[in-house]
Design an enzyme around this catalytic site. Structure first.
Site, mmCIF file in Angstrom:
data_model
loop_
_atom_site.group_PDB
_atom_site.id
_atom_site.type_symbol
_atom_site.label_atom_id
_atom_site.label_comp_id
_atom_site.label_asym_id
_atom_site.label_seq_id
_atom_site.Cartn_x
_atom_site.Cartn_y
_atom_site.Cartn_z
ATOM 1 N N LYS A 122 44.177 -33.503 52.458
ATOM 2 C CA LYS A 122 44.532 -32.675 51.298
ATOM 3 C C LYS A 122 45.878 -33.158 50.783
ATOM 4 C CE LYS A 122 43.125 -28.951 48.980
ATOM 5 N NZ LYS A 122 41.798 -28.401 48.728
ATOM 6 N N ASP A 162 41.805 -29.348 42.873
ATOM 7 C CA ASP A 162 42.004 -28.044 43.524
ATOM 8 C C ASP A 162 42.786 -27.225 42.495
ATOM 9 O OD1 ASP A 162 41.773 -26.608 46.315
ATOM 10 O OD2 ASP A 162 43.806 -26.197 45.705
#
Ligand code: NDP
Length: 449
Positions: A122, A162
């Protein structure tokens, strides 16, 4: 077990979201370690909680007033035991290393559940795209990629979107990667359709969350038909959650952003949803504008000092938190239970605090944690990677069919694992255990690396 958590907390005391995510997994996998002592000997917990690589970098860019701005960029490459690192990028002022580590850790188990070959990672930045011009966003993305490009690649690490990173940002990031590397590859997912994107990728997280909810209901001989639903957020995940709820005959009553929420007793129908999509994706407006367009609805500001969120205090059958982490606390969870909610499916990552999760489990709600329920997004990212490798594009029905099948498989995998380890119907235990076992076995096969 407590030793490991203590070690992690002492090492990085400020990373509270990361500790929270680790604690939940450690609690769930205790019976697995008891049954498999070789895992303890191989120090799998110590290894799986330490990122394989952490990259932090300076991002310098110039705003429209010709002021120089400095942000911080992150990429946490958490685990590559079952495939290249895969996971989104978040651009939001709250981003710090602890948040990115928690998201990367969750991603490892989520990706493992999808049945596809993807490791976990991430990244992101504390850059705030809100209120910035397109050129400012472009200059930021180019500077961000000016460092990130040397760490990623289609077989190494494949980022996606995201919070704060949608089609616009992916376009600018991809453009810069292509220029720097002089190659056109599937290095990011969530690309636009006419240059390598997959059909159904924008819809995938929201659709997948509702498919998972439908599976949970079906296992209890029920369906979404006629059910009332509370949805938080108004971004990518929330919008397509509402779309699928509508298609399956449910009625959505709420949407929100970080300023407040709307409650529409008549339900958010197709026309209203189209209006919200235009508001959020094109005009980049605020959800409070909904009541100017639909005056029968009500708007309530969400005050940051409140000890509960009024969005979760309405009568309904189901709740779909789709905004951000820890948006449902203990009091909110109790309000949901008191208002008759029997199903909670998490479109967002870790939106419920540990106390809230305990309330859901104790009250025997159908509760799907984010790492299982929202795995459809990364699953279709995996399908985008497969299509890019083959230089093919599958039709909409094919991708949607595969997404539905994957969500069905994840549901079954969670239920089977929860039963095997003596907690039937506990999707938290099931998701953590199934995700964990697959990754840990791959780590053991590959030796001490
Ligand atoms: P978007 O940026 O498209 O939308 C985020 C929404 O959540 C906005 O309405 C935003 O409001 C609201 N929000 C963000 N931060 C906060 C906050 N601190 N408090 C209250 N509201 C907030 O993001 P996504 O829809 O893509 O992501 C939503 C959630 O889903 C995140 O938890 C993300 O990690 C998760 N997720 C996303 C996936 C994807 O494919 N996109 C895949 C799997 C999970 P505002 O505009 O005011 O900031």
């Amino acid at each position: 077990m407590t030793d490991i958590l203590e070690q992690i907390t002492n090492r990085d005391p400020a990373q509270k979201e990361f500790h929270q995510a680790v604690n939940e997994v450690l609690e769930s996998v205790k019976p697995v370690l008891d049954r498999n002592p070789e895992y303890r000997r191989a120090a799998v917990l110590e290894r799986i909680t330490e990122p394989e690589r952490v990259i932090m970098f300076r991002v310098v860019w110039m705003d429209d007033q010709e002021q120089i701005q400095v942000n911080r960029g992150f990429r946490v490459e958490m685990n590559s035991a079952i495939g290249p690192y895969k996971g989104g990028l978040r651009f939001h002022p709250s981003v710090n290393l602890g948040i990115i580590k928690f998201l990367a850790f969750e991603q490892v188990f989520k990706n493992s559940l999808t049945t596809l070959a993807m490791g976990g990672g991430k990244g992101g930045s504390d850059f705030n795209p809100k209120g910035k011009s397109d050129y400012e966003v472009m200059r930021f993305c180019q500077s961000f990629m000016g460092e990130l490009y040397r760490h990623i690649g289609p077989n190494t690490d494949v980022p996606a979107g995201d919070i704060g990173v949608g089609a616009r940002e992916i376009g600018y990031l991809f453009g810069m990667y292509k220029k720097l590397r002089n190659e056109f590859t599937g290095v990011l997912t969530g690309k636009s359709l006419n240059w390598g994107g997959s059909l159904i990728r924008p819809e995938a997280t929201g659709y997948g969350t509702v498919y998972f909810a439908a599976e949970m209901l079906a296992a209890a001989d029920q369906s979404l038909e006629g059910k009332t639903c509370l949805v938080s957020g108004a971004g990518n995940v929330a919008q397509y959650t509402v779309e699928k709820i509508l298609e399956l005959g449910g009625k959505t009553l709420t949407l929100s952003d970080s300023s407040g929420y709307i409650y529409d007793e008549e339900g958010i129908d197709r026309e209203k949803l189209n209006w919200v999509m235009e508001l959020k994706n094109i005009r980049r407006g605020r959800i409070r504008e909904y009541i100017e367009q639909y005056p029968n609805a009500a708007y309530t500001e969400i005050e940051s000092g409140n000890d509960f969120n009024p969005l979760w205090d309405h009568k309904a059958d189901c709740a779909f938190p789709c905004a951000t982490e820890n948006e449902i606390n203990e009091k909110d969870a109790q309000n949901l239970v008191n208002n008759g909610v029997r199903l909670v499916a998490e479109g967002a990552n870790m939106p419920s605090t540990p106390e809230a999760v305990n309330i859901f489990v104790d009250n025997k709600l159908l509760y799907a944690p984010g790492k299982a329920a929202n795995a459809g997004g990364v699953a279709v990212s995996g399908l985008e990677m497969a299509q890019n490798s083959m230089r093919l594009r599958w039709p909409r029905e094919e991708v949607d069919g595969r997404l539905k099948h994957i969500m069905k498989c994840i549901h079954k995998t969670c239920l089977d694992a929860s039963e095997e380890y003596g907690q039937p119907g506990n999707y938290v235990a099931g998701a953590n255990i199934a995700g964990f076992v697959k990754v840990v076995n791959a780590m053991l096969d590959q030796g001490l690396v």
